[in-house]
Design a protein around this motif. Structure first.
Motif, PDB file in Angstrom:
ATOM      1  N   PRO A  85       0.805  -1.230   0.000  1.00  0.00           N
ATOM      2  CA  PRO A  85       0.000   0.000   0.000  1.00  0.00           C
ATOM      3  C   PRO A  85       0.833   1.272   0.000  1.00  0.00           C
ATOM      4  CG  PRO A  85      -0.857  -1.574   1.594  1.00  0.00           C
ATOM      5  CD  PRO A  85       0.463  -2.105   1.145  1.00  0.00           C
ATOM      6  N   GLU A  86       2.047   1.216   0.575  1.00  0.00           N
ATOM      7  CA  GLU A  86       2.877   2.424   0.681  1.00  0.00           C
ATOM      8  C   GLU A  86       3.628   2.766  -0.610  1.00  0.00           C
ATOM      9  OE1 GLU A  86       5.429  -1.056   2.159  1.00  0.00           O
ATOM     10  OE2 GLU A  86       3.319  -0.413   2.235  1.00  0.00           O
ATOM     11  N   THR A  87       3.493   1.939  -1.630  1.00  0.00           N
ATOM     12  CA  THR A  87       4.166   2.202  -2.901  1.00  0.00           C
ATOM     13  C   THR A  87       3.799   3.582  -3.431  1.00  0.00           C
ATOM     14  OG1 THR A  87       4.157  -0.151  -3.444  1.00  0.00           O
ATOM     15  CG2 THR A  87       4.488   1.396  -5.273  1.00  0.00           C
ATOM     16  N   LYS A  88       4.802   4.354  -3.831  1.00  0.00           N
ATOM     17  CA  LYS A  88       4.572   5.704  -4.355  1.00  0.00           C
ATOM     18  C   LYS A  88       4.321   5.637  -5.869  1.00  0.00           C
ATOM     19  CE  LYS A  88       5.181   8.272  -0.647  1.00  0.00           C
ATOM     20  NZ  LYS A  88       6.352   9.162  -0.537  1.00  0.00           N
ATOM     21  N   ILE A  89       3.339   6.406  -6.322  1.00  0.00           N
ATOM     22  CA  ILE A  89       3.037   6.482  -7.748  1.00  0.00           C
ATOM     23  C   ILE A  89       2.918   7.942  -8.175  1.00  0.00           C
ATOM     24  CG2 ILE A  89       1.779   4.281  -7.684  1.00  0.00           C
ATOM     25  CD1 ILE A  89      -0.808   6.004  -8.018  1.00  0.00           C
ATOM     26  N   GLU A  90       3.073   8.170  -9.463  1.00  0.00           N
ATOM     27  CA  GLU A  90       2.832   9.494 -10.030  1.00  0.00           C
ATOM     28  C   GLU A  90       1.376   9.514 -10.474  1.00  0.00           C
ATOM     29  OE1 GLU A  90       5.848  11.448 -12.467  1.00  0.00           O
ATOM     30  OE2 GLU A  90       7.049   9.638 -12.289  1.00  0.00           O
ATOM     31  N   GLU A  91       0.552  10.189  -9.680  1.00  0.00           N
ATOM     32  CA  GLU A  91      -0.895  10.061  -9.821  1.00  0.00           C
ATOM     33  C   GLU A  91      -1.446  10.490 -11.169  1.00  0.00           C
ATOM     34  OE1 GLU A  91      -0.027  13.919  -7.550  1.00  0.00           O
ATOM     35  OE2 GLU A  91       0.682  11.849  -7.573  1.00  0.00           O
ATOM     36  N   GLU A  92      -0.766  11.400 -11.855  1.00  0.00           N
ATOM     37  CA  GLU A  92      -1.287  11.887 -13.128  1.00  0.00           C
ATOM     38  C   GLU A  92      -0.617  11.236 -14.335  1.00  0.00           C
ATOM     39  OE1 GLU A  92      -1.197  16.117 -13.087  1.00  0.00           O
ATOM     40  OE2 GLU A  92      -2.666  16.295 -11.475  1.00  0.00           O
ATOM     41  N   LYS A  93       0.320  10.309 -14.072  1.00  0.00           N
ATOM     42  CA  LYS A  93       1.032   9.667 -15.182  1.00  0.00           C
ATOM     43  C   LYS A  93       0.878   8.147 -15.183  1.00  0.00           C
ATOM     44  CE  LYS A  93       4.637  13.208 -15.704  1.00  0.00           C
ATOM     45  NZ  LYS A  93       6.113  13.463 -15.688  1.00  0.00           N
ATOM     46  N   ASP A  94       0.997   7.535 -14.004  1.00  0.00           N
ATOM     47  CA  ASP A  94       0.947   6.077 -13.931  1.00  0.00           C
ATOM     48  C   ASP A  94      -0.458   5.554 -14.203  1.00  0.00           C
ATOM     49  OD1 ASP A  94       3.638   5.866 -13.334  1.00  0.00           O
ATOM     50  OD2 ASP A  94       3.305   5.985 -11.166  1.00  0.00           O
ATOM     51  N   GLU A  95      -0.511   4.377 -14.852  1.00  0.00           N
ATOM     52  CA  GLU A  95      -1.796   3.734 -15.135  1.00  0.00           C
ATOM     53  C   GLU A  95      -2.118   2.771 -13.995  1.00  0.00           C
ATOM     54  OE1 GLU A  95      -3.843   1.611 -18.937  1.00  0.00           O
ATOM     55  OE2 GLU A  95      -2.090   0.579 -18.102  1.00  0.00           O
ATOM     56  N   VAL A  96      -3.180   3.106 -13.256  1.00  0.00           N
ATOM     57  CA  VAL A  96      -3.595   2.268 -12.128  1.00  0.00           C
ATOM     58  C   VAL A  96      -4.900   1.565 -12.501  1.00  0.00           C
ATOM     59  CG1 VAL A  96      -4.247   2.221  -9.695  1.00  0.00           C
ATOM     60  CG2 VAL A  96      -2.512   3.847 -10.492  1.00  0.00           C
ATOM     61  N   ILE A  97      -4.881   0.238 -12.387  1.00  0.00           N
ATOM     62  CA  ILE A  97      -6.063  -0.564 -12.710  1.00  0.00           C
ATOM     63  C   ILE A  97      -6.539  -1.261 -11.451  1.00  0.00           C
ATOM     64  CG2 ILE A  97      -7.031  -2.404 -14.124  1.00  0.00           C
ATOM     65  CD1 ILE A  97      -6.148  -0.062 -15.781  1.00  0.00           C
ATOM     66  N   PHE A  98      -7.822  -1.084 -11.134  1.00  0.00           N
ATOM     67  CA  PHE A  98      -8.417  -1.733  -9.970  1.00  0.00           C
ATOM     68  C   PHE A  98      -9.648  -2.498 -10.418  1.00  0.00           C
ATOM     69  CE2 PHE A  98     -11.624  -1.182  -6.429  1.00  0.00           C
ATOM     70  CZ  PHE A  98     -11.131  -2.233  -5.655  1.00  0.00           C
ATOM     71  N   GLN A  99      -9.664  -3.791 -10.162  1.00  0.00           N
ATOM     72  CA  GLN A  99     -10.764  -4.672 -10.561  1.00  0.00           C
ATOM     73  C   GLN A  99     -11.090  -4.510 -12.045  1.00  0.00           C
ATOM     74  OE1 GLN A  99     -13.898  -3.714  -7.693  1.00  0.00           O
ATOM     75  NE2 GLN A  99     -13.290  -5.463  -6.440  1.00  0.00           N
ATOM     76  N   GLY A 100     -10.050  -4.426 -12.845  1.00  0.00           N
ATOM     77  CA  GLY A 100     -10.211  -4.366 -14.293  1.00  0.00           C
ATOM     78  C   GLY A 100     -10.532  -3.010 -14.874  1.00  0.00           C
ATOM     79  N   SER A 101     -10.700  -2.002 -14.028  1.00  0.00           N
ATOM     80  CA  SER A 101     -11.061  -0.664 -14.513  1.00  0.00           C
ATOM     81  C   SER A 101      -9.960   0.346 -14.174  1.00  0.00           C
ATOM     82  CB  SER A 101     -12.373  -0.185 -13.894  1.00  0.00           C
ATOM     83  OG  SER A 101     -13.433  -1.061 -14.234  1.00  0.00           O
ATOM     84  N   PRO A 102      -9.653   1.249 -15.127  1.00  0.00           N
ATOM     85  CA  PRO A 102      -8.637   2.263 -14.854  1.00  0.00           C
ATOM     86  C   PRO A 102      -9.144   3.289 -13.847  1.00  0.00           C
ATOM     87  CG  PRO A 102      -9.655   2.652 -16.991  1.00  0.00           C
ATOM     88  CD  PRO A 102     -10.184   1.336 -16.495  1.00  0.00           C
ATOM     89  N   CYS A 103      -8.267   3.754 -12.989  1.00  0.00           N
ATOM     90  CA  CYS A 103      -8.597   4.768 -11.992  1.00  0.00           C
ATOM     91  C   CYS A 103      -8.060   6.111 -12.479  1.00  0.00           C
ATOM     92  CB  CYS A 103      -7.986   4.428 -10.645  1.00  0.00           C
ATOM     93  SG  CYS A 103      -8.567   2.874  -9.941  1.00  0.00           S
ATOM     94  N   VAL A 104      -8.966   7.050 -12.687  1.00  0.00           N
ATOM     95  CA  VAL A 104      -8.569   8.368 -13.176  1.00  0.00           C
ATOM     96  C   VAL A 104      -8.513   9.334 -12.001  1.00  0.00           C
ATOM     97  CG1 VAL A 104      -9.146  10.273 -14.723  1.00  0.00           C
ATOM     98  CG2 VAL A 104      -9.650   7.919 -15.399  1.00  0.00           C
ATOM     99  N   TYR A 105      -7.353   9.939 -11.825  1.00  0.00           N
ATOM    100  CA  TYR A 105      -7.160  10.838 -10.688  1.00  0.00           C
ATOM    101  C   TYR A 105      -7.632  12.244 -11.029  1.00  0.00           C
ATOM    102  CZ  TYR A 105      -4.854  13.575  -7.058  1.00  0.00           C
ATOM    103  OH  TYR A 105      -4.589  14.425  -6.023  1.00  0.00           O
ATOM    104  N   ARG A 106      -8.494  12.787 -10.170  1.00  0.00           N
ATOM    105  CA  ARG A 106      -8.935  14.177 -10.301  1.00  0.00           C
ATOM    106  C   ARG A 106      -8.871  14.804  -8.917  1.00  0.00           C
ATOM    107  NH1 ARG A 106     -14.592  14.561 -12.890  1.00  0.00           N
ATOM    108  NH2 ARG A 106     -14.993  12.813 -11.494  1.00  0.00           N
TER     109      ARG A 106
END
Length: 236
Positions: A38-59
């Motif tokens: 859970p503590e893994t750092k990501i670039e919220e506006e660049k990295d592609e995050v997929i949860f339960q098969g759906s992409p998570c779009v950060y706003r």
């Protein structure tokens, strides 16, 4: 950069404890790789995050137009009355607040957001952002009373109200445009000319116009054009 668990909370994937469990179960991928920390750092506006098969779009910020119904208070919480934030629970955003306020018995346009900077700018007295109200009154206004409303009236404040605009629709209905937002201002302005408001609805704030297809209590996100125009007002 954001921790992965915080990112998932901010895109409304669940509570902090829930998303930590999802991550540890291998239900989340970042750029195609399963991440279990859970503590893994990501670039919220660049990295592609997929949860339960759906992409998570950060706003970070969201903007909603609400057609506020009567009987609901313009607050984030209230121990007695239903609040405008309660009407937007289904958005999943729990940090929304109203930009300005409408009285409990007033309906119409209310901007809901979590963008404090834009809200502060739009509400700044220096900006003179216009607010348009549809008003029904107890009796017809005389020409002299209309002139008084437009020039400024005494509502018990240190100064008269700023110049306003009156557009008569019928003998007992009008559009009133003001640039201030004092407590019960429209009602107090009509009281100052010995009249009484019987119905009040805000139809516009600056460039933003109430979507008449929204029924009382309904809301929608602002369009890109509406948001751009509002930001222009805030920057002016």
């Amino acid at each position: 950069m954001l921790r992965l668990d915080k990112f998932l909370c901010e895109v409304n994937a669940g509570s902090r404890s829930q998303v930590k469990a999802y991550i540890k179960k291998g239900m989340v991928t970042v750029n195609g790789t399963v991440i279990t920390k859970p503590e893994t750092k990501i670039e919220e506006e660049k990295d592609e995050v997929i949860f339960q098969g759906s992409p998570c779009v950060y706003r970070k910020y969201v903007y909603y137009m609400l057609n506020k119904p009567r009987g609901v208070v313009s607050a984030t919480q209230d121990n007695v009355n239903e609040t405008v934030t309660g009407l937007l629970k289904q958005t999943g955003y729990h940090d929304l607040f109203p930009v300005g306020r409408l009285d409990k018995d007033t309906e119409g346009l209310l901007l809901m957001t979590n963008d404090g900077a834009l809200a502060h700018s739009l509400l700044s007295p220096k900006k003179n952002v216009t607010k348009v109200y549809y008003v029904e009154i107890e009796r017809p206004l005389t020409k002299e009373e209309i002139l008084l409303l437009e020039q400024g009236v005494d509502i018990g404040e240190e100064k008269l109200t700023l110049p306003a605009s009156v557009e008569l629709l019928t003998e007992k209905s009008l559009y009133l445009t003001i640039t201030e937002g004092k407590f019960h201002q429209v009602k107090r302005m009509l009281q100052a000319v010995s009249n009484k408001v019987t119905f009040l609805k805000r139809t516009a704030m600056g460039s933003l116009r109430l979507d008449e297809s929204l029924q009382a209590g309904e809301y929608r996100e602002l369009t890109a054009e509406e948001l751009e125009d509002l930001r222009g007002l805030g920057d002016a």
